[in-house]
Design an enzyme around this catalytic site. Structure first.
Site, PDB file in Angstrom:
ATOM      1  N   ASP A  11      -3.516  -8.056  11.317  1.00 39.97           N
ATOM      2  CA  ASP A  11      -3.824  -8.299   9.903  1.00 39.97           C
ATOM      3  C   ASP A  11      -3.348  -9.694   9.484  1.00 39.97           C
ATOM      4  O   ASP A  11      -2.731  -9.861   8.436  1.00 39.97           O
ATOM      5  CB  ASP A  11      -3.173  -7.214   9.037  1.00 39.97           C
ATOM      6  CG  ASP A  11      -3.865  -7.078   7.684  1.00 39.97           C
ATOM      7  OD1 ASP A  11      -4.967  -7.622   7.510  1.00 39.97           O
ATOM      8  OD2 ASP A  11      -3.286  -6.426   6.786  1.00 39.97           O
ATOM      9  N   LYS A  61       0.805  -1.215   0.000  1.00 41.11           N
ATOM     10  CA  LYS A  61       0.000   0.000   0.000  1.00 41.11           C
ATOM     11  C   LYS A  61       0.841   1.271   0.000  1.00 41.11           C
ATOM     12  O   LYS A  61       0.419   2.306  -0.481  1.00 41.11           O
ATOM     13  CB  LYS A  61      -0.963  -0.005   1.177  1.00 41.11           C
ATOM     14  CG  LYS A  61      -0.256  -0.098   2.519  1.00 41.11           C
ATOM     15  CD  LYS A  61      -1.210  -0.293   3.662  1.00 41.11           C
ATOM     16  CE  LYS A  61      -0.467  -0.460   4.975  1.00 41.11           C
ATOM     17  NZ  LYS A  61       0.400  -1.652   5.018  1.00 41.11           N
ATOM     18  N   PHE A  62       2.026   1.210   0.575  1.00 42.18           N
ATOM     19  CA  PHE A  62       2.853   2.416   0.659  1.00 42.18           C
ATOM     20  C   PHE A  62       4.006   2.435  -0.324  1.00 42.18           C
ATOM     21  O   PHE A  62       4.775   3.380  -0.367  1.00 42.18           O
ATOM     22  CB  PHE A  62       3.428   2.572   2.064  1.00 42.18           C
ATOM     23  CG  PHE A  62       2.372   2.811   3.086  1.00 42.18           C
ATOM     24  CD1 PHE A  62       1.563   3.933   3.016  1.00 42.18           C
ATOM     25  CD2 PHE A  62       2.175   1.917   4.111  1.00 42.18           C
ATOM     26  CE1 PHE A  62       0.585   4.160   3.958  1.00 42.18           C
ATOM     27  CE2 PHE A  62       1.202   2.125   5.067  1.00 42.18           C
ATOM     28  CZ  PHE A  62       0.397   3.247   4.985  1.00 42.18           C
ATOM     29  N   GLY A  63       4.170   1.382  -1.059  1.00 43.34           N
ATOM     30  CA  GLY A  63       5.282   1.347  -1.993  1.00 43.34           C
ATOM     31  C   GLY A  63       5.506  -0.052  -2.497  1.00 43.34           C
ATOM     32  O   GLY A  63       4.698  -0.955  -2.274  1.00 43.34           O
ATOM     33  N   SER A  64       6.634  -0.202  -3.160  1.00 44.91           N
ATOM     34  CA  SER A  64       6.871  -1.494  -3.801  1.00 44.91           C
ATOM     35  C   SER A  64       7.940  -2.290  -3.060  1.00 44.91           C
ATOM     36  O   SER A  64       8.696  -1.760  -2.251  1.00 44.91           O
ATOM     37  CB  SER A  64       7.311  -1.261  -5.239  1.00 44.91           C
ATOM     38  OG  SER A  64       8.443  -0.431  -5.240  1.00 44.91           O
TER      39      SER A  64
HETATM   40  N1  LIG Z   1      10.597 -10.303   2.523  1.00 47.22           N
HETATM   41  C1  LIG Z   1       9.942 -10.495   1.384  1.00 47.22           C
HETATM   42  N2  LIG Z   1      10.331 -11.428   0.492  1.00 47.22           N
HETATM   43  C2  LIG Z   1       9.664 -11.627  -0.655  1.00 47.22           C
HETATM   44  N3  LIG Z   1       8.574 -10.924  -1.021  1.00 47.22           N
HETATM   45  C3  LIG Z   1       8.128  -9.995  -0.182  1.00 47.22           C
HETATM   46  C4  LIG Z   1       8.774  -9.719   1.061  1.00 47.22           C
HETATM   47  N4  LIG Z   1       8.087  -8.748   1.700  1.00 47.22           N
HETATM   48  C5  LIG Z   1       7.074  -8.435   0.907  1.00 47.22           C
HETATM   49  N5  LIG Z   1       7.076  -9.160  -0.230  1.00 47.22           N
HETATM   50  C6  LIG Z   1       6.106  -9.094  -1.330  1.00 47.22           C
HETATM   51  O1  LIG Z   1       5.619  -7.782  -1.428  1.00 47.22           O
HETATM   52  C7  LIG Z   1       4.208  -7.749  -1.172  1.00 47.22           C
HETATM   53  C8  LIG Z   1       3.835  -6.498  -0.401  1.00 47.22           C
HETATM   54  O2  LIG Z   1       4.556  -6.494   0.821  1.00 47.22           O
HETATM   55  P1  LIG Z   1       3.874  -6.074   2.199  1.00 47.22           P
HETATM   56  O3  LIG Z   1       2.655  -6.901   2.405  1.00 47.22           O
HETATM   57  O4  LIG Z   1       4.886  -6.084   3.254  1.00 47.22           O
HETATM   58  O5  LIG Z   1       3.518  -4.600   1.856  1.00 47.22           O
HETATM   59  P2  LIG Z   1       2.294  -3.775   2.331  1.00 47.22           P
HETATM   60  O6  LIG Z   1       2.486  -2.377   1.883  1.00 47.22           O
HETATM   61  O7  LIG Z   1       2.112  -3.887   3.764  1.00 47.22           O
HETATM   62  O8  LIG Z   1       1.214  -4.561   1.500  1.00 47.22           O
HETATM   63  P3  LIG Z   1      -0.325  -4.758   1.679  1.00 47.22           P
HETATM   64  O9  LIG Z   1      -0.935  -3.643   0.937  1.00 47.22           O
HETATM   65  O10 LIG Z   1      -0.555  -6.125   1.052  1.00 47.22           O
HETATM   66  O11 LIG Z   1      -0.602  -4.749   3.137  1.00 47.22           O
HETATM   67  C9  LIG Z   1       3.923  -9.044  -0.442  1.00 47.22           C
HETATM   68  O12 LIG Z   1       2.613  -9.464  -0.646  1.00 47.22           O
HETATM   69  C10 LIG Z   1       4.924  -9.993  -1.038  1.00 47.22           C
HETATM   70  O13 LIG Z   1       4.425 -10.500  -2.270  1.00 47.22           O
END
Ligand SMILES: Nc1ncnc2c1ncn2[C@@H]1O[C@H](COP(=O)(O)OP(=O)(O)OP(=O)(O)O)[C@@H](O)[C@H]1O
Length: 467
Positions: free
Chosen positions: A226, A119-122
């Site tokens: 979550d 949600k906050f970046g890639s």
């Molecule tokens: N340590 C990691 N190793 C491999 N892939 C990862 C890792 N961390 C995150 N990802 C990938 O990136 C995606 C997004 O990461 P994350 O869920 O931490 O971000 P977010 O901003 O909190 O996302 P969301 O909007 O899903 O809550 C994950 O669903 C996963 O596919």
């Protein structure tokens, strides 16, 4: 016992954080696009995304499993205002985590392809310039306390094998770059969508791993808020790693949380109505266990409002349909986790000592299961087999063997089938040892032989219908 406390924060918030995504286009489907917004934001975003590319397969298997919307963590953070040095905000940052303000991430790592979108970046693959080791780099836009909290909590929990390790944090004018351990095995949700229903043995082993991580978080004073299969990553060897601590909060003993946070399908009823505790993670994990065992989510609806209504009011029936093929102890565990009365809902510790988990995951019991099978093939009465070593004295004391009287023919087909009957019988026997009196009285004691169907009997068609 809390092992390590570095201060705590519990919120008593009434205002939702305003968190909007950088773009809608960053997500491929509407369901993803809606992740992690407050319910107010969600309604707004829904309107905005209605006619554009965010629209996705809402009724698809995956979106049903994936849940519908997520709200942000709510409440004031103890961290100071956003936009200033992370290191200063996070007084407890571990020296083991290299923080770079002078160093640029590019000095130490080569950033590669995008492997995930949050949600906050890639999230991008990155490689160490020193030794070529691969990591995941999550780049977060500065400006929200929620971002600082995520880093702080990851740091607080780092070191446990079930939590994604934070390797280094870099900061530039606009972003934080979190260099994390790479989980190359993908997300549990993707495995679930691909594989559908899990056998009880497999579900129990995955679930135990998850519950050990949740237990650790709770012992460390962290409520994840979550828990869902999208946030459970896998290593190449298939080990689970809990990720995404963006909604997590730290609590001190007895403190409660408030504010809408979670993912629609997984959110606990008390989140919708007021104060809550770490037990919300147990509820969400119960929803996940339900999905693992039968291939669909327990609370569904055409809109998030309908799902919330179901979460608050629908009485689940574990006695008919697909549930007849699931062992009674498995159903018993889900019921105990999806109990709306929080005071009765079991803890992570209690989940881990539930007979169904013990049966499928403890070596001594596994050995017994294998031995039982071979003995059963020789025609030894089933009743004699379902007494675990160490339980004998207790069962003798009670003089009561609440076992299923089965015949040798019931165990001839597969290990899963064999387990299915045995798990019912054995876990009830174990419950006399492990479970305290009031809880024991709520256990389902089989009154007749359990039908010899196992989850492994389910075929792919059922799964598709279910999802
Ligand atoms: N340590 C990691 N190793 C491999 N892939 C990862 C890792 N961390 C995150 N990802 C990938 O990136 C995606 C997004 O990461 P994350 O869920 O931490 O971000 P977010 O901003 O909190 O996302 P969301 O909007 O899903 O809550 C994950 O669903 C996963 O596919």
């Amino acid at each position: 016992m809390r092992k390590k406390r570095k201060g705590s924060e519990a919120d008593a918030c009434s205002n939702f954080l305003e968190i909007l995504p950088p773009t809608c286009e960053s997500r491929s489907s509407f369901s993803s696009c809606k992740l992690h917004f407050s319910f107010e934001d969600y309604a707004r975003l829904k309107k905005r995304c209605k006619d554009d590319a965010c629209a996705g397969p809402v009724g698809s298997c995956k979106s049903r499993l994936a849940g519908i919307a997520t709200a942000p963590a709510c409440g004031s953070s103890s961290l100071v205002s956003a936009g200033r040095g992370l290191k200063r905000k996070i007084g407890c940052i571990d020296v083991a985590t290299r923080m770079g303000r002078k160093n640029k991430i590019g000095d130490n790592y080569v950033l590669d392809s995008t492997i995930g979108q949050g949600k906050f970046g890639s999230v991008r693959l990155c490689r160490s310039r020193v030794n070529g080791a691969e990591f995941a780099c999550k780049t977060l836009l500065k400006g929200e306390d929620i971002v600082h909290r995520e880093v702080e909590i990851m740091q607080h929990l780092s070191g446990h094998p079930g939590v994604v390790t934070l390797q280094a944090v870099y900061e530039d004018a606009k972003n934080f770059h979190l260099v994390m351990e790479l989980c190359s095995g993908g997300r549990l949700i993707d495995q679930m969508v691909k594989e559908g229903q899990y056998s009880e043995r497999r579900a129990a082993n995955i679930f135990k791993e998850l519950m050990l991580i949740i237990k650790y978080c709770h012992e460390m004073g962290v409520v994840h808020r979550d828990i869902k299969p999208e946030n459970i990553l896998l290593t190449t060897s298939g080990k689970l790693k809990l990720a995404d601590f963006g909604l997590a909060m730290r609590v001190a003993n007895g403190q409660s949380l408030s504010g809408l946070a979670g993912s629609t399908a997984y959110v606990a009823p008390e989140v919708l109505s007021g104060n809550y505790s770490e037990k919300v993670d147990i509820w969400s994990a119960g929803v996940l266990l339900h999905a693992l065992l039968v291939g669909f989510l327990p609370f569904q609806g055409d809109s998030s409002e309908a799902v919330f209504e179901a979460i608050k009011n629908v009485k689940l029936n574990f006695h008919t349909g697909i549930w007849e093929s699931i062992s009674k102890p498995a159903r018993d565990l889900i019921e105990r986790m999806l109990t709306r009365d929080v005071s009765v809902r079991i803890t992570a510790d209690e989940v881990l000592s539930h007979p169904w988990i013990l049966f499928y995951t403890e070596r001594t019991l596994k050995t017994l299961s294998i031995k039982s099978k071979s003995k059963n093939e020789l025609g030894v009465p089933f009743r004699q087999l379902a007494i675990a070593p160490g339980l004998e004295s207790d069962t003798k004391r009670t003089g009561n063997y609440p076992l299923v009287e089965g015949s040798s023919e019931t165990s001839s087909n597969s290990e899963e089938q064999d387990d299915c009957a045995l798990v019912d019988a054995l876990t009830v026997a174990i419950s006399h040892v492990r479970i305290s009196e009031p809880k024991r009285s709520r256990l389902c004691v089989p009154t007749s032989p359990i039908p010899q169907q196992c989850s492994s009997n389910m075929n792919a068609n059922n799964l598709c219908k279910a999802f």
